[in-house]
Design a protein around this motif. Structure first.
Motif, short mmCIF file in Angstrom:
data_model
loop_
_atom_site.label_atom_id
_atom_site.label_comp_id
_atom_site.label_asym_id
_atom_site.label_seq_id
_atom_site.Cartn_x
_atom_site.Cartn_y
_atom_site.Cartn_z
N UNK A 1 33.05 -33.80 15.25
CA UNK A 1 31.70 -33.94 14.72
C UNK A 1 30.71 -33.41 15.73
N UNK A 2 29.77 -32.59 15.26
CA UNK A 2 28.67 -32.10 16.10
C UNK A 2 27.37 -32.66 15.52
N UNK A 3 26.62 -33.37 16.35
CA UNK A 3 25.32 -33.89 15.97
C UNK A 3 24.26 -33.10 16.73
N UNK A 4 23.46 -32.35 15.98
CA UNK A 4 22.47 -31.46 16.59
C UNK A 4 21.05 -31.96 16.34
N UNK A 5 20.27 -32.05 17.43
CA UNK A 5 18.86 -32.38 17.33
C UNK A 5 18.05 -31.11 17.54
N UNK A 6 17.37 -30.60 16.50
CA UNK A 6 16.58 -29.37 16.63
C UNK A 6 15.59 -29.44 17.79
N UNK A 7 15.37 -28.29 18.41
CA UNK A 7 14.60 -28.21 19.66
C UNK A 7 13.11 -28.02 19.40
N UNK A 8 12.55 -28.90 18.60
CA UNK A 8 11.15 -28.79 18.21
C UNK A 8 10.22 -28.80 19.41
N UNK B 1 3.96 -39.75 20.15
CA UNK B 1 2.90 -40.75 20.09
C UNK B 1 1.51 -40.14 20.27
N UNK B 2 1.47 -38.87 20.71
CA UNK B 2 0.15 -38.29 21.02
C UNK B 2 -0.01 -36.84 20.54
N UNK B 3 0.95 -36.31 19.80
CA UNK B 3 0.84 -34.93 19.31
C UNK B 3 1.05 -34.93 17.80
N UNK B 4 -0.05 -35.13 17.08
CA UNK B 4 0.04 -35.22 15.63
C UNK B 4 0.60 -33.95 15.01
N UNK B 5 0.27 -32.79 15.58
CA UNK B 5 0.74 -31.54 15.02
C UNK B 5 2.26 -31.40 15.15
N UNK B 6 2.84 -31.99 16.19
CA UNK B 6 4.29 -31.96 16.34
C UNK B 6 4.96 -32.85 15.28
N UNK B 7 4.31 -33.95 14.97
CA UNK B 7 4.85 -34.82 13.92
C UNK B 7 4.84 -34.12 12.57
N UNK B 8 3.82 -33.31 12.34
CA UNK B 8 3.78 -32.52 11.10
C UNK B 8 4.94 -31.53 11.06
N UNK B 9 5.24 -30.92 12.20
CA UNK B 9 6.36 -29.98 12.26
C UNK B 9 7.70 -30.68 12.01
N UNK B 10 7.81 -31.88 12.53
CA UNK B 10 9.04 -32.65 12.31
C UNK B 10 9.20 -33.00 10.84
N UNK B 11 8.10 -33.35 10.18
CA UNK B 11 8.15 -33.63 8.74
C UNK B 11 8.53 -32.38 7.95
#
Length: 258
Positions: free
Chosen positions: A142-149, A190-200
């Motif tokens: 199994x490979x679990x990958x976390x994208x490098x956002x 916790x402090x980069x709203x634009x990154x949270x949008x990218x994650x969504x």
């Protein structure tokens, strides 16, 4: 008269021999049945003290991982899980190892983590898959990958961040056809709203592509409370964030909790 007694004695001897042979065959059959039953039960022996059979303990694992566990149990082997990401994964790997050990016994699962440091998705696309996930212990199940956002921020387009997961999945499937692949979403900042949008946006893309997903963010706090689950950099999980992740995975996979 002597002839009659001789006949009687002969009959008794024959009866004794036949009866003894029947009794012996009966005992041999009982031993064989007990041995066969012992072999069947051995595959379900619970070495963790949980009271669950092996088949019960693996039933909530991802399908391909469940198959790997069945094979390892039959062949006295080991199931290998590779986490691929950044420093978060280095902290999560021992937590996952502990929960798997508590559920399946020590050394049945082997969890390793590959910290890609500041590698971007574009650089990851050029990397050889064996250099990323194959350890000295063998090929991954199994490979679990976390994208490098976060690594890609201001360096790589959102589209390239998304497609990196698809490219990596193909590399895994080509190199290790029996292995399974999961995408683990990056945690919210916790402090980069634009990154949270990218994650969504990334989450929506992964779902649309029908890639298997660990969606622990459904348990992640909102708003100002996000500062309670990340470190001062605003993006790396602290112990509280790690607990959200491992508890989510444990619930999804049916793992014992501490």
């Amino acid at each position: 008269m002597k002839r009659i007694w001789l006949i009687i004695v002969t009959i008794l001897c024959l009866s004794s021999l036949i009866g003894g042979r029947l009794y012996w065959n009966h005992k041999v059959n009982e031993v064989k049945k007990a041995s066969q039953q012992g072999q069947i039960d051995a595959s379900n022996i619970d070495e963790t003290g949980s009271g669950q059979s092996f088949s019960d303990r693996i039933k909530k694992l991802p399908k391909a991982l469940r198959s790997a566990a069945q094979n390892a149990n039959r062949e006295n082997g080991q199931v290998r899980v590779a986490l691929l990401g950044t420093s978060n994964e280095e902290q999560l790997a021992p937590l996952l190892q502990q929960r798997l050990d508590q559920t399946f016994g020590e050394a049945f699962f082997k969890v390793t983590a590959k910290n890609l440091g500041k590698t971007t998705s574009l650089a990851l696309n050029r990397a050889k898959i064996a250099d990323l996930v194959q350890s000295a212990d063998g090929k991954p199940d199994l490979v679990i990958f976390t994208p490098l956002v976060y690594n890609d921020d201001r360096q790589v387009s959102t589209a390239d961040t998304r497609t990196a997961a698809l490219i990596l999945e193909k590399k895994v499937n080509d190199a290790y056809p029996k292995a399974s692949f999961l995408v683990n979403l990056p945690n919210y900042s916790s402090n980069k709203a634009y990154m949270n949008d990218r994650i969504d946006e990334l989450s929506a893309f992964i779902r649309k592509q029908d890639l298997p997903l660990l969606d622990y963010l459904s348990d992640w706090p909102d708003g100002a409370k996000r500062a309670d689950v990340v470190k001062e950099d605003g993006e790396t999980m602290n112990a509280s964030g790690q607990k959200i992740w491992i508890d989510y995975v444990s619930k999804q996979w049916g793992l014992n909790k501490s």
